[in-house]
Design an enzyme around this catalytic site. Structure first.
Site, PDB file in Angstrom:
ATOM      1  N   ASP A  34       0.754  -1.231  -0.011  1.00 25.51           N
ATOM      2  CA  ASP A  34      -0.042   0.080  -0.021  1.00 25.51           C
ATOM      3  C   ASP A  34       0.823   1.304   0.007  1.00 25.51           C
ATOM      4  N   ALA A  83      -5.928  -1.553  -4.649  1.00 24.33           N
ATOM      5  CA  ALA A  83      -5.480  -0.170  -4.727  1.00 24.33           C
ATOM      6  C   ALA A  83      -5.919   0.530  -5.714  1.00 24.33           C
ATOM      7  N   GLU A  85      -7.346   4.990  -6.502  1.00 27.28           N
ATOM      8  CA  GLU A  85      -8.067   6.190  -6.094  1.00 27.28           C
ATOM      9  C   GLU A  85      -9.853   5.937  -6.062  1.00 27.28           C
ATOM     10  N   THR A 136     -15.977  -1.691  -9.675  1.00 20.93           N
ATOM     11  CA  THR A 136     -17.186  -1.103  -9.200  1.00 20.93           C
ATOM     12  C   THR A 136     -18.398  -1.390 -10.359  1.00 20.93           C
ATOM     13  N   ASP A 137     -19.778  -1.267  -9.545  1.00 21.96           N
ATOM     14  CA  ASP A 137     -20.978  -1.151 -10.573  1.00 21.96           C
ATOM     15  C   ASP A 137     -20.888   0.424 -11.313  1.00 21.96           C
ATOM     16  N   GLU A 138     -20.017   1.281 -11.070  1.00 25.02           N
ATOM     17  CA  GLU A 138     -20.244   2.659 -11.668  1.00 25.02           C
ATOM     18  C   GLU A 138     -19.522   2.448 -13.178  1.00 25.02           C
ATOM     19  N   TYR A 162     -13.583   8.852 -12.083  1.00 28.01           N
ATOM     20  CA  TYR A 162     -13.262   7.635 -11.291  1.00 28.01           C
ATOM     21  C   TYR A 162     -13.817   6.406 -12.270  1.00 28.01           C
ATOM     22  N   LYS A 166     -11.844   3.099 -13.771  1.00 28.70           N
ATOM     23  CA  LYS A 166     -12.061   1.868 -13.163  1.00 28.70           C
ATOM     24  C   LYS A 166     -12.224   0.973 -14.649  1.00 28.70           C
ATOM     25  N   ASN A 192     -20.080   0.224  -0.843  1.00 32.38           N
ATOM     26  CA  ASN A 192     -19.963  -0.415   0.573  1.00 32.38           C
ATOM     27  C   ASN A 192     -20.158   0.418   1.441  1.00 32.38           C
ATOM     28  N   LYS A 201     -16.535   9.588   2.348  1.00 34.76           N
ATOM     29  CA  LYS A 201     -17.438   8.705   1.621  1.00 34.76           C
ATOM     30  C   LYS A 201     -18.918   9.034   2.527  1.00 34.76           C
ATOM     31  N   PRO A 217     -24.543  17.210   4.778  1.00 39.66           N
ATOM     32  CA  PRO A 217     -24.450  17.688   3.465  1.00 39.66           C
ATOM     33  C   PRO A 217     -25.112  16.936   2.305  1.00 39.66           C
ATOM     34  N   TYR A 219     -26.281  16.088  -1.450  1.00 40.97           N
ATOM     35  CA  TYR A 219     -26.028  16.540  -2.714  1.00 40.97           C
ATOM     36  C   TYR A 219     -27.302  16.613  -3.495  1.00 40.97           C
ATOM     37  N   ASN A 261     -30.251   8.594  -1.175  1.00 44.51           N
ATOM     38  CA  ASN A 261     -29.610   9.046  -0.154  1.00 44.51           C
ATOM     39  C   ASN A 261     -30.232   9.772   1.110  1.00 44.51           C
TER      40      ASN A 261
HETATM   41  P1  NAD Z   1      -9.795   3.390  -0.308  1.00 47.49           P
HETATM   42  O1  NAD Z   1      -9.578   4.830  -1.073  1.00 47.49           O
HETATM   43  O2  NAD Z   1     -10.427   3.321   1.171  1.00 47.49           O
HETATM   44  O3  NAD Z   1      -8.492   2.481  -0.296  1.00 47.49           O
HETATM   45  C1  NAD Z   1      -7.487   2.609  -1.506  1.00 47.49           C
HETATM   46  C2  NAD Z   1      -6.243   2.057  -0.663  1.00 47.49           C
HETATM   47  O4  NAD Z   1      -5.391   2.038  -2.003  1.00 47.49           O
HETATM   48  C3  NAD Z   1      -5.586   2.945   0.230  1.00 47.49           C
HETATM   49  O5  NAD Z   1      -5.044   2.230   1.334  1.00 47.49           O
HETATM   50  C4  NAD Z   1      -4.545   3.808  -0.683  1.00 47.49           C
HETATM   51  O6  NAD Z   1      -3.593   4.117   0.240  1.00 47.49           O
HETATM   52  C5  NAD Z   1      -4.062   2.672  -1.364  1.00 47.49           C
HETATM   53  N1  NAD Z   1      -3.357   3.220  -2.780  1.00 47.49           N
HETATM   54  C6  NAD Z   1      -3.853   4.188  -3.340  1.00 47.49           C
HETATM   55  N2  NAD Z   1      -3.018   4.443  -4.714  1.00 47.49           N
HETATM   56  C7  NAD Z   1      -2.047   3.538  -4.573  1.00 47.49           C
HETATM   57  C8  NAD Z   1      -0.949   3.124  -5.390  1.00 47.49           C
HETATM   58  N3  NAD Z   1      -0.690   3.875  -6.381  1.00 47.49           N
HETATM   59  N4  NAD Z   1      -0.162   2.230  -4.830  1.00 47.49           N
HETATM   60  C9  NAD Z   1      -0.471   1.360  -3.815  1.00 47.49           C
HETATM   61  N5  NAD Z   1      -1.550   1.615  -2.945  1.00 47.49           N
HETATM   62  C10 NAD Z   1      -2.243   2.576  -3.493  1.00 47.49           C
HETATM   63  O7  NAD Z   1     -10.974   2.553  -1.225  1.00 47.49           O
HETATM   64  P2  NAD Z   1     -11.833   1.125  -0.814  1.00 47.49           P
HETATM   65  O8  NAD Z   1     -12.984   1.875  -0.867  1.00 47.49           O
HETATM   66  O9  NAD Z   1     -11.309   0.368   0.149  1.00 47.49           O
HETATM   67  O10 NAD Z   1     -11.831   0.711  -2.240  1.00 47.49           O
HETATM   68  C11 NAD Z   1     -10.863  -0.563  -2.687  1.00 47.49           C
HETATM   69  C12 NAD Z   1     -11.276  -0.841  -4.161  1.00 47.49           C
HETATM   70  O11 NAD Z   1     -12.618  -0.988  -4.162  1.00 47.49           O
HETATM   71  C13 NAD Z   1     -11.138   0.104  -5.152  1.00 47.49           C
HETATM   72  O12 NAD Z   1     -10.517  -0.449  -6.208  1.00 47.49           O
HETATM   73  C14 NAD Z   1     -12.480   0.695  -5.249  1.00 47.49           C
HETATM   74  O13 NAD Z   1     -12.619   1.175  -6.816  1.00 47.49           O
HETATM   75  C15 NAD Z   1     -13.095  -0.438  -5.278  1.00 47.49           C
HETATM   76  N6  NAD Z   1     -14.685  -0.337  -4.861  1.00 47.49           N
HETATM   77  C16 NAD Z   1     -15.055   0.414  -3.897  1.00 47.49           C
HETATM   78  C17 NAD Z   1     -16.381   0.528  -3.484  1.00 47.49           C
HETATM   79  C18 NAD Z   1     -16.631   1.303  -2.420  1.00 47.49           C
HETATM   80  O14 NAD Z   1     -18.013   1.424  -2.158  1.00 47.49           O
HETATM   81  N7  NAD Z   1     -15.943   1.711  -1.631  1.00 47.49           N
HETATM   82  C19 NAD Z   1     -17.402  -0.122  -4.192  1.00 47.49           C
HETATM   83  C20 NAD Z   1     -16.956  -0.973  -5.250  1.00 47.49           C
HETATM   84  C21 NAD Z   1     -15.444  -1.104  -5.648  1.00 47.49           C
HETATM   85  P1  TYD Z   2     -19.990   8.539  -2.248  1.00 45.94           P
HETATM   86  O1  TYD Z   2     -20.069   7.762  -0.979  1.00 45.94           O
HETATM   87  O2  TYD Z   2     -19.155   9.373  -2.695  1.00 45.94           O
HETATM   88  O3  TYD Z   2     -20.321   7.075  -3.333  1.00 45.94           O
HETATM   89  P2  TYD Z   2     -20.309   7.062  -5.119  1.00 45.94           P
HETATM   90  O4  TYD Z   2     -20.515   8.638  -5.485  1.00 45.94           O
HETATM   91  O5  TYD Z   2     -19.336   6.158  -5.420  1.00 45.94           O
HETATM   92  O6  TYD Z   2     -21.764   6.444  -5.281  1.00 45.94           O
HETATM   93  O7  TYD Z   2     -21.577   8.868  -2.398  1.00 45.94           O
HETATM   94  C1  TYD Z   2     -22.571   8.163  -2.215  1.00 45.94           C
HETATM   95  C2  TYD Z   2     -24.078   9.008  -2.699  1.00 45.94           C
HETATM   96  O8  TYD Z   2     -23.972  10.014  -1.619  1.00 45.94           O
HETATM   97  C3  TYD Z   2     -23.839   9.637  -4.077  1.00 45.94           C
HETATM   98  O9  TYD Z   2     -24.858   9.744  -4.781  1.00 45.94           O
HETATM   99  C4  TYD Z   2     -23.504  11.093  -3.557  1.00 45.94           C
HETATM  100  C5  TYD Z   2     -23.873  11.423  -2.292  1.00 45.94           C
HETATM  101  N1  TYD Z   2     -23.470  12.120  -1.171  1.00 45.94           N
HETATM  102  C6  TYD Z   2     -24.098  13.385  -0.801  1.00 45.94           C
HETATM  103  O10 TYD Z   2     -25.262  13.544  -1.049  1.00 45.94           O
HETATM  104  N2  TYD Z   2     -23.180  13.990   0.243  1.00 45.94           N
HETATM  105  C7  TYD Z   2     -22.157  13.848   0.536  1.00 45.94           C
HETATM  106  O11 TYD Z   2     -21.617  14.532   1.460  1.00 45.94           O
HETATM  107  C8  TYD Z   2     -21.318  12.574  -0.086  1.00 45.94           C
HETATM  108  C9  TYD Z   2     -19.905  12.461   0.143  1.00 45.94           C
HETATM  109  C10 TYD Z   2     -21.827  11.850  -1.019  1.00 45.94           C
END
Ligand code: NAD
Ligand code: TYD
Length: 363
Positions: A34, A83, A85, A136-138, A162, A166, A192, A201, A217, A219, A261
């Site tokens: 990481d 890993a 963003e 991701t589903d996105e 983003y 992906k 998640n 998030k 907040p 959106y 939301n």
């Molecule tokens: P997060 O932002 O919490 O964690 C990302 C981790 O990757 C961090 O620990 C960061 O330090 C590390 N990282 C970033 N750039 C790096 C690099 N260049 N080299 C090594 N490490 C690096 O993200 P998350 O929410 O845990 O998501 C993890 C994965 O799951 C991502 O690929 C994301 O696209 C995917 N995902 C997330 C969600 C969600 O709801 N969070 C849903 C579906 C898929």
């Molecule tokens: P987010 O957790 O950023 O996930 P994603 O955009 O990947 O779905 O946001 C979830 C939903 O919540 C999205 O519709 C944007 C909204 N949102 C707000 O309304 N207020 C906030 O402060 C944030 C961070 C997100």
């Protein structure tokens, strides 16, 4: 699966996944690579049981030399690439980092994994090799209210920097399978929530602000729909895919429960009001505040999980109300963790950049 490389294991889902594997497969050796960006923090792993089978490496998935050393020294046979963003709002303000890590980083990891797999094939037999990519589903874009949920054949239609990054990484992973036969699987999961999620998030932002009595907040109109899944259900699905997933397959993951939301924020406020009534007995829903919308905001995501149910017998186990109750309790019991993560100068800069100065409308 003997020697597992987890990338991004200090982030939200990766750290939960490491805990999951250490519990279910204590004999597997885990290397966690990481870069510890603003989103990665070793406090997310501070409660790990002492294990001789776990090692942290501070480094970047773009660092090919380091990757080669890890694959060689640790005899990696399985990669799980978390890993990335991961925040849409940040991708709007700084897309470059998303191209760098999500696209180029995945490309560099694929290249080194491919070389290591070929080497294993020639020496010890490479059938036992897997590159698992977390997505991701996105990538599928945005649904209209009457559309059926996304399945594995839905057309890719990413709309934010983003999701575009992906989608690009998913295509590269599939290309390495089709062109070079690298053994791969991909999971595309919905939003998640759960322990250790970064407060940028939505769900942790709502919980933490509500605990602190700050505004919540929302959106735009807050009627955007997401298919929220508890992170432990996601981790179990990844584990099943690693054990029994079909080589080359993509699995869509989600909870099948769609909510706006506003509904989620309302549920969080009500849960917190039950667990910790505020001193004047007021509902925390009063803290909800509509702010201008995210540019290009996707209206609805939903996942059809028929394939993973039929092929691997996986389905989510945690209902939204139970999951939110557990999660709110977790944040209440981890105030120190919240302080640790939010004291970071990057976080206040982020709040300033993303929220302050937006034209506010109170409901
Ligand atoms: P997060 O932002 O919490 O964690 C990302 C981790 O990757 C961090 O620990 C960061 O330090 C590390 N990282 C970033 N750039 C790096 C690099 N260049 N080299 C090594 N490490 C690096 O993200 P998350 O929410 O845990 O998501 C993890 C994965 O799951 C991502 O690929 C994301 O696209 C995917 N995902 C997330 C969600 C969600 O709801 N969070 C849903 C579906 C898929
Ligand atoms: P987010 O957790 O950023 O996930 P994603 O955009 O990947 O779905 O946001 C979830 C939903 O919540 C999205 O519709 C944007 C909204 N949102 C707000 O309304 N207020 C906030 O402060 C944030 C961070 C997100």
């Amino acid at each position: 699966m003997k020697n597992l490389l987890i990338t991004g294991g200090a982030g939200f889902i990766g750290s939960n996944f490491i805990r999951h594997i250490l519990q279910l497969k204590p004999d597997v050796f885990i290397t966690n690579l990481d870069a510890l960006t603003y989103a990665g923090n070793l406090v997310n792993l501070s409660d790990l049981p002492d294990s001789a089978n776990y090692e942290f490496v501070h480094g970047n998935i773009n660092d090919t030399k380091l990757l080669k050393t890890i694959f060689n020294d640790k005899k990696i046979d399985t990669v799980v690439n978390f890993a990335a963003e991961s925040h849409v709002d940040r991708s709007i303000l700084n897309p470059a980092a998303f191209v760098e890590t999500n696209i180029l980083g995945t490309y560099s990891l694929l290249n080194v994994a491919h070389e290591a797999w070929k080497h294993r094939m020639n020496s010890v037999g490479g059938e036992e090799f897997r590159f698992h990519h977390i997505s991701t589903d996105e990538v599928y874009g945005s649904l209209q209210p009457d559309d059926t949920p996304f399945n594995e054949y839905s057309r890719y239609d990413p709309r934010s920097p983003y999701s575009a990054s992906k989608a690009s990484s998913d295509h590269l992973v599939r290309a390495y399978h089709h062109t070079y036969h690298l053994p791969i699987t991909i999971t595309n999961c919905s939003n998640n929530y759960g322990p250790y999620q970064h407060p940028e998030k939505f769900i942790p932002m709502m919980i933490i602000n509500a605990i602190q009595g700050k505004r919540l907040p929302i959106y735009g109109d807050g009627l955007q729909v997401r298919d929220w899944i508890h992170v432990s259900d996601h981790c179990e699905a990844i584990y099943r895919v690693l054990l029994n997933g079909l080589n080359g397959a993509t699995y869509n993951l989600g909870s099948g429960s769609e909510h706006t939301n506003l509904e989620i924020a309302g549920l969080i406020c009500d849960t917190l009001d039950t667990l910790l009534p505020n001193s004047v007995g007021e509902s925390r829903q009063k803290l909800l505040q509509h702010i201008p919308d995210r540019p290009g905001h996707d209206r609805r995501y939903a996942m059809d999980i028929t394939f993973v149910k039929e092929n691997l017998g996986w389905q989510p186990a945690i209902s939204l109300t139970d999951g939110i109750m557990q999660t709110v309790k977790w944040y209440l019991e981890h105030i120190h963790w919240i302080e640790e993560i939010t004291k970071n100068a990057d976080f206040s800069r982020w709040v300033q950049l993303n929220y302050d100065g937006r034209d506010e409308r109170t409901i």
